[in-house]
Scaffold this motif. Structure first.
Motif, PDB file in Angstrom:
ATOM      1  N   GLU A  57     -21.325 -56.476  14.312  1.00  0.00           N
ATOM      2  CA  GLU A  57     -20.530 -55.752  15.273  1.00  0.00           C
ATOM      3  C   GLU A  57     -21.288 -55.942  16.530  1.00  0.00           C
ATOM      4  OE1 GLU A  57     -17.477 -53.736  16.759  1.00  0.00           O
ATOM      5  OE2 GLU A  57     -17.454 -54.392  14.867  1.00  0.00           O
ATOM      6  N   THR A  58     -20.803 -56.342  17.778  1.00  0.00           N
ATOM      7  CA  THR A  58     -21.558 -56.447  19.049  1.00  0.00           C
ATOM      8  C   THR A  58     -21.178 -55.380  20.044  1.00  0.00           C
ATOM      9  OG1 THR A  58     -21.575 -58.751  18.283  1.00  0.00           O
ATOM     10  CG2 THR A  58     -22.495 -58.358  20.674  1.00  0.00           C
ATOM     11  N   LEU A  59     -22.364 -54.448  20.361  1.00  0.00           N
ATOM     12  CA  LEU A  59     -21.776 -53.665  21.430  1.00  0.00           C
ATOM     13  C   LEU A  59     -22.138 -54.429  22.839  1.00  0.00           C
ATOM     14  CD1 LEU A  59     -23.900 -50.665  20.046  1.00  0.00           C
ATOM     15  CD2 LEU A  59     -21.489 -51.032  20.045  1.00  0.00           C
ATOM     16  N   VAL A  60     -21.085 -54.237  23.907  1.00  0.00           N
ATOM     17  CA  VAL A  60     -21.209 -54.916  24.892  1.00  0.00           C
ATOM     18  C   VAL A  60     -21.514 -53.984  26.104  1.00  0.00           C
ATOM     19  CG1 VAL A  60     -19.672 -56.171  26.465  1.00  0.00           C
ATOM     20  CG2 VAL A  60     -19.428 -56.658  24.101  1.00  0.00           C
ATOM     21  N   TYR A  61     -22.618 -54.414  26.833  1.00  0.00           N
ATOM     22  CA  TYR A  61     -23.107 -53.550  27.934  1.00  0.00           C
ATOM     23  C   TYR A  61     -22.768 -54.371  29.237  1.00  0.00           C
ATOM     24  CZ  TYR A  61     -25.331 -50.498  24.447  1.00  0.00           C
ATOM     25  OH  TYR A  61     -25.221 -49.643  23.219  1.00  0.00           O
ATOM     26  N   SER A  62     -22.280 -53.528  30.316  1.00  0.00           N
ATOM     27  CA  SER A  62     -21.863 -54.130  31.372  1.00  0.00           C
ATOM     28  C   SER A  62     -23.286 -53.987  32.350  1.00  0.00           C
ATOM     29  CB  SER A  62     -20.985 -53.232  32.251  1.00  0.00           C
ATOM     30  OG  SER A  62     -20.812 -53.757  33.431  1.00  0.00           O
ATOM     31  N   VAL A  63     -23.430 -55.360  32.870  1.00  0.00           N
ATOM     32  CA  VAL A  63     -24.614 -55.646  33.753  1.00  0.00           C
ATOM     33  C   VAL A  63     -24.453 -56.179  35.083  1.00  0.00           C
ATOM     34  CG1 VAL A  63     -26.985 -57.032  33.911  1.00  0.00           C
ATOM     35  CG2 VAL A  63     -26.065 -56.198  31.619  1.00  0.00           C
ATOM     36  N   ASP A  64     -24.793 -55.522  35.938  1.00  0.00           N
ATOM     37  CA  ASP A  64     -24.689 -55.949  37.586  1.00  0.00           C
ATOM     38  C   ASP A  64     -25.744 -57.002  37.877  1.00  0.00           C
ATOM     39  OD1 ASP A  64     -22.373 -54.379  37.966  1.00  0.00           O
ATOM     40  OD2 ASP A  64     -23.492 -52.661  38.323  1.00  0.00           O
ATOM     41  N   VAL A  65     -25.481 -58.231  38.110  1.00  0.00           N
ATOM     42  CA  VAL A  65     -26.601 -59.108  38.296  1.00  0.00           C
ATOM     43  C   VAL A  65     -26.943 -59.194  39.781  1.00  0.00           C
ATOM     44  CG1 VAL A  65     -27.268 -61.534  37.838  1.00  0.00           C
ATOM     45  CG2 VAL A  65     -26.024 -60.234  36.431  1.00  0.00           C
ATOM     46  N   ASN A  66     -28.349 -59.143  40.031  1.00  0.00           N
ATOM     47  CA  ASN A  66     -28.494 -59.194  41.603  1.00  0.00           C
ATOM     48  C   ASN A  66     -29.275 -60.703  41.634  1.00  0.00           C
ATOM     49  OD1 ASN A  66     -27.530 -56.861  42.361  1.00  0.00           O
ATOM     50  ND2 ASN A  66     -29.556 -55.924  41.625  1.00  0.00           N
ATOM     51  N   GLY A  67     -29.797 -61.401  40.540  1.00  0.00           N
ATOM     52  CA  GLY A  67     -30.214 -62.855  40.918  1.00  0.00           C
ATOM     53  C   GLY A  67     -30.383 -63.379  39.506  1.00  0.00           C
ATOM     54  N   LEU A  68     -30.749 -64.718  39.590  1.00  0.00           N
ATOM     55  CA  LEU A  68     -30.911 -65.605  38.257  1.00  0.00           C
ATOM     56  C   LEU A  68     -32.482 -66.049  38.567  1.00  0.00           C
ATOM     57  CD1 LEU A  68     -27.445 -66.940  37.401  1.00  0.00           C
ATOM     58  CD2 LEU A  68     -28.573 -65.013  36.555  1.00  0.00           C
ATOM     59  N   GLU A  69     -33.089 -66.414  37.623  1.00  0.00           N
ATOM     60  CA  GLU A  69     -34.161 -67.359  37.717  1.00  0.00           C
ATOM     61  C   GLU A  69     -34.081 -68.499  37.025  1.00  0.00           C
ATOM     62  OE1 GLU A  69     -37.212 -66.697  39.070  1.00  0.00           O
ATOM     63  OE2 GLU A  69     -36.647 -64.726  39.581  1.00  0.00           O
ATOM     64  N   ASN A  70     -34.589 -69.635  37.450  1.00  0.00           N
ATOM     65  CA  ASN A  70     -34.461 -70.940  36.792  1.00  0.00           C
ATOM     66  C   ASN A  70     -35.398 -71.259  35.665  1.00  0.00           C
ATOM     67  OD1 ASN A  70     -32.212 -72.041  38.280  1.00  0.00           O
ATOM     68  ND2 ASN A  70     -33.310 -72.351  39.976  1.00  0.00           N
ATOM     69  N   ASP A  71     -36.203 -70.536  35.705  1.00  0.00           N
ATOM     70  CA  ASP A  71     -37.320 -70.599  34.795  1.00  0.00           C
ATOM     71  C   ASP A  71     -37.540 -69.394  34.006  1.00  0.00           C
ATOM     72  OD1 ASP A  71     -39.526 -71.522  33.171  1.00  0.00           O
ATOM     73  OD2 ASP A  71     -41.113 -70.876  34.602  1.00  0.00           O
ATOM     74  N   PHE A  72     -36.569 -69.868  32.526  1.00  0.00           N
ATOM     75  CA  PHE A  72     -36.739 -68.373  31.680  1.00  0.00           C
ATOM     76  C   PHE A  72     -36.617 -68.821  30.294  1.00  0.00           C
ATOM     77  CE2 PHE A  72     -32.393 -70.089  32.745  1.00  0.00           C
ATOM     78  CZ  PHE A  72     -31.820 -70.149  31.675  1.00  0.00           C
ATOM     79  N   PRO A  73     -36.988 -68.010  29.470  1.00  0.00           N
ATOM     80  CA  PRO A  73     -37.305 -68.531  28.154  1.00  0.00           C
ATOM     81  C   PRO A  73     -36.564 -69.569  27.242  1.00  0.00           C
ATOM     82  CG  PRO A  73     -37.954 -66.169  28.392  1.00  0.00           C
ATOM     83  CD  PRO A  73     -37.080 -66.665  29.468  1.00  0.00           C
ATOM     84  N   GLU A  74     -35.216 -69.623  27.520  1.00  0.00           N
ATOM     85  CA  GLU A  74     -34.308 -70.338  26.871  1.00  0.00           C
ATOM     86  C   GLU A  74     -33.813 -71.537  27.770  1.00  0.00           C
ATOM     87  OE1 GLU A  74     -31.735 -68.332  24.012  1.00  0.00           O
ATOM     88  OE2 GLU A  74     -33.650 -67.344  23.202  1.00  0.00           O
TER      89      GLU A  74
END
Length: 154
Positions: free
Chosen positions: A105-122
């Motif tokens: 069962e997956t709980l879904v949380y709303s996330v307002d995004v301001n920016g993305l990084e190109n270097d992230f763990p995955e």
């Protein structure tokens, strides 16, 4: 098979082999408003299907904060805020390392995004794509997640 035997199998034997549902948390990452609203999807590492960032709860973090952590690790989401209450949930079967499915069962949380990084763990393991909520609903597999995406407020 007699009705009594069928009833014993259904009511007593089958429950012994059912696994309890696991719990995951997911980040429904969005940007924009109204007709310009977009949803961030990523590919899963195993099958390459389109999903929203999700993972297991993290000890010491609220579920919404764990969802934000997954958004960072899987999609490079930075400078985001998550609502503290889930906007919905969906169920799916996660294939474990053993190859056996585990109901989740997956709980879904709303996330307002301001920016993305190109270097992230995955970063080298996933693709990410901004799409309209309707396109996102058409790309994901889980019926309940499709429903959440189709009624996403502007």
């Amino acid at each position: 098979m007699t009705p009594a035997f069928t009833r014993v199998l259904r009511d007593f034997v089958a429950p012994l082999f059912r696994r309890p549902k696991g719990l995951q948390v997911a980040a429904l990452c969005t940007r924009g408003v109204g007709a310009d609203k977009q949803v961030l999807l990523v590919t899963s590492r195993g099958t390459g299907r389109w999903i929203i960032p999700k993972g297991w709860p993290i000890r010491g973090l609220a579920s919404s904060q764990a969802a934000l952590q997954e958004a960072w690790e899987e999609a490079g989401v930075k400078g985001a805020t998550a609502n503290s209450d889930p906007i919905g949930s969906y169920a799916y079967d996660k294939t474990m390392g053993s190859g056996l499915p585990m109901p989740v069962e997956t709980l879904v949380y709303s996330v307002d995004v301001n920016g993305l990084e190109n270097d992230f763990p995955e970063a080298g393991q996933r693709e990410r794509r901004w799409v309209s909520p309707l396109e996102a609903a058409n790309l994901v597999d889980e019926p309940e997640l499709k429903s959440i995406l189709r009624v996403l407020p502007a």
